[in-house]
Motif scaffolding. Structure first.
Motif, PDB file in Angstrom:
ATOM      1  N   UNK A 135     134.501  29.075  42.639  1.00 45.84           N
ATOM      2  CA  UNK A 135     135.665  28.361  42.107  1.00 45.84           C
ATOM      3  C   UNK A 135     136.789  29.335  41.768  1.00 45.84           C
ATOM      4  N   UNK A 136     136.425  30.475  41.199  1.00 43.97           N
ATOM      5  CA  UNK A 136     137.413  31.457  40.742  1.00 43.97           C
ATOM      6  C   UNK A 136     138.124  32.121  41.919  1.00 43.97           C
ATOM      7  N   UNK A 137     137.369  32.576  42.936  1.00 44.04           N
ATOM      8  CA  UNK A 137     138.004  33.307  44.043  1.00 44.04           C
ATOM      9  C   UNK A 137     138.697  32.374  45.025  1.00 44.04           C
ATOM     10  N   UNK A 138     138.298  31.109  45.060  1.00 38.67           N
ATOM     11  CA  UNK A 138     138.983  30.173  45.950  1.00 38.67           C
ATOM     12  C   UNK A 138     140.246  29.606  45.307  1.00 38.67           C
ATOM     13  N   UNK A 139     140.354  29.738  44.004  1.00 38.78           N
ATOM     14  CA  UNK A 139     141.608  29.394  43.324  1.00 38.78           C
ATOM     15  C   UNK A 139     142.708  30.370  43.723  1.00 38.78           C
ATOM     16  N   UNK A 140     142.335  31.648  43.836  1.00 41.64           N
ATOM     17  CA  UNK A 140     143.228  32.719  44.298  1.00 41.64           C
ATOM     18  C   UNK A 140     142.358  33.932  44.563  1.00 41.64           C
ATOM     19  N   UNK A 141     142.712  34.782  45.552  1.00 45.51           N
ATOM     20  CA  UNK A 141     141.922  35.992  45.786  1.00 45.51           C
ATOM     21  C   UNK A 141     141.872  36.850  44.517  1.00 45.51           C
ATOM     22  N   UNK A 142     140.710  37.392  44.227  1.00 50.92           N
ATOM     23  CA  UNK A 142     140.508  38.152  42.996  1.00 50.92           C
ATOM     24  C   UNK A 142     139.974  39.552  43.303  1.00 50.92           C
ATOM     25  N   UNK A 143     140.338  40.506  42.460  1.00 50.98           N
ATOM     26  CA  UNK A 143     139.803  41.850  42.583  1.00 50.98           C
ATOM     27  C   UNK A 143     138.382  41.876  42.022  1.00 50.98           C
ATOM     28  N   UNK A 144     137.580  42.883  42.406  1.00 57.40           N
ATOM     29  CA  UNK A 144     136.239  42.982  41.814  1.00 57.40           C
ATOM     30  C   UNK A 144     136.291  43.049  40.291  1.00 57.40           C
ATOM     31  N   UNK A 145     137.289  43.725  39.749  1.00 57.99           N
ATOM     32  CA  UNK A 145     137.423  43.828  38.292  1.00 57.99           C
ATOM     33  C   UNK A 145     137.673  42.450  37.683  1.00 57.99           C
ATOM     34  N   UNK A 146     138.521  41.665  38.312  1.00 55.71           N
ATOM     35  CA  UNK A 146     138.802  40.328  37.794  1.00 55.71           C
ATOM     36  C   UNK A 146     137.563  39.443  37.848  1.00 55.71           C
ATOM     37  N   UNK A 147     136.797  39.543  38.925  1.00 52.88           N
ATOM     38  CA  UNK A 147     135.565  38.754  39.043  1.00 52.88           C
ATOM     39  C   UNK A 147     134.584  39.158  37.949  1.00 52.88           C
ATOM     40  N   UNK A 148     134.449  40.450  37.763  1.00 46.28           N
ATOM     41  CA  UNK A 148     133.529  40.951  36.743  1.00 46.28           C
ATOM     42  C   UNK A 148     133.939  40.449  35.345  1.00 46.28           C
TER      43      UNK A 148
END
Length: 384
Positions: A135-148
């Protein structure tokens, strides 16, 4: 009536390292540059190793007639090619179609990787992690830091690195452009391959077709060779199932090798021109036994740990290392070649010609000799 004499099948032919090398170089488009598109080459080679952003361009330069880096850049920008973790848990450049099928095929390796971190993910529900991450990365591309950081809001006591590793293992994440586009730069930002390509995920394919494609690009090869290339296990039963459709050989150590019956196997004395390969090139990582390209005495010379150096093939084998300095502040673009064995005057001339061709395409140097320099250096011990 006399009993009919029983005859046994002839023993498989034995292929020397040089014969194996010539066959693989032919499949890898390294005996002569191919007149095919970048997309066709990526598909034929079953992807390009792409731990770093520039090597796929150098891999295609070594293999394709008239290659222009803009061609691969356009494939990346149009999403006809993508950067995604697949084989051996490393990033590869694949066609869009292969990204959707190879990633689920090698999920087994992602699952093994995830088990290594399981004791650092106590209390983490992987199904929930998958849902939140998608859900988070399909909302907008995210960096590994943001995902973490997003996952830490749900599981604050979990190991941060293990959380980001888990997201990469449970989801097919691609690096979005401009990352990987020639002449541009961009941080690593991730989304799912389905979202990036606007196409649904493919079901997990049977490995049979990939075995055949592997042999077409890397054969003749053993079961262990393919398992090393793909990062998979238990492929012996697949090769046995395909055995009626395959030719078999032996290497000089008695290891059984498989191949497509009609695949090219050039003579050992077929000329093999010099080729400049980037770090982590396909042909250097496609087999468990790499002596068909890397002589035993040079094992490890083109890499220490996770650091790899550019490799120069001469007469079909690793013979030198190379470095490129693109030049700054008016300095000429320079290729430095460090010989692992003496190339001789004629060999140096041939290597120089190939280096000039590389510089004329991959830098702003011109083919008339202005703006570049080719240097040959004494062998340097890289940390043995």
């Amino acid at each position: 009536m006399a009993e009919k004499m029983k005859t046994s099948a002839p023993a498989p032919a034995v292929l020397s390292p040089r014969a194996l090398g010539r066959a693989t170089l032919e499949r890898q488009l390294l005996l002569r540059r191919a007149e095919m598109t970048a997309e066709e080459a990526i598909r034929h080679l079953v992807g390009l190793q792409a731990q770093n952003t520039r090597p796929p361009y150098f891999q295609l330069l070594a293999r394709l007639e008239g290659f222009d880096p803009a061609e691969l850049a356009a494939l990346m920008e149009s999403r006809e090619a993508v950067r995604i973790v697949t084989l051996r848990s490393t990033i590869h450049t694949h066609t869009a179609d292969d990204a959707l099928t190879l990633r689920p095929l090698v999920q087994e390796a992602r699952d093994r990787e995830l088990r290594i971190f399981r004791n650092r993910l106590v209390g983490v529900d992987l199904d929930r992690l998958r849902y939140i991450s998608r859900e988070y990365v399909e909302e907008a591309p995210r960096t590994p830091k943001e995902i973490r950081e997003r996952l830490l809001t749900v599981w604050p006591d979990a190991d941060p690195q293990a959380l980001s590793t888990a997201a990469r293992c449970v989801l097919p994440l691609v690096q979005v452009t401009p990352r990987g586009v020639w002449g541009r730069s961009g941080r690593v930002a991730l989304t799912t391959v389905e979202h990036w390509l606007a196409r649904p995920a493919e079901p997990v394919p049977a490995p049979d077709a990939t075995v055949l494609r592997y042999l077409g690009a890397f054969g003749p090869a053993s079961v262990r060779d393919m398992q090393s290339w793909a990062g998979l296990t238990r492929l012996a039963e697949v090769f046995d199932r395909l055995r009626p459709r395959l030719a078999t050989f032996r290497d000089e150590n008695g290891v059984e090798l498989f191949d497509l019956p009609d695949a090219p196997r050039p003579a050992e004395d077929t000329p093999a021109p010099p080729r400049f390969l980037p770090e982590f090139d396909n042909v250097l990582l496609g087999h468990a036994d790499r002596t068909r390209i890397v002589p035993p005495r040079f094992k490890g010379r083109n890499g220490v740990g996770n650091q790899s150096y550019g490799s120069v093939l001469f007469d079909g084998f690793l013979a030198a290392l190379w470095q490129l300095d693109t030049g700054r502040g008016g300095a000429p673009a320079t290729v430095t070649v460090q010989e692992l064995r003496p190339l001789g005057a004629a060999g140096r001339d041939a290597v120089t010609e190939e280096a000039v061709a590389l510089l004329s395409v991959m830098t702003e140097a011109t083919a008339d000799g202005s703006g570049y320099d080719i240097r040959f250096a004494s062998f340097i011990d890289f940390g043995e």
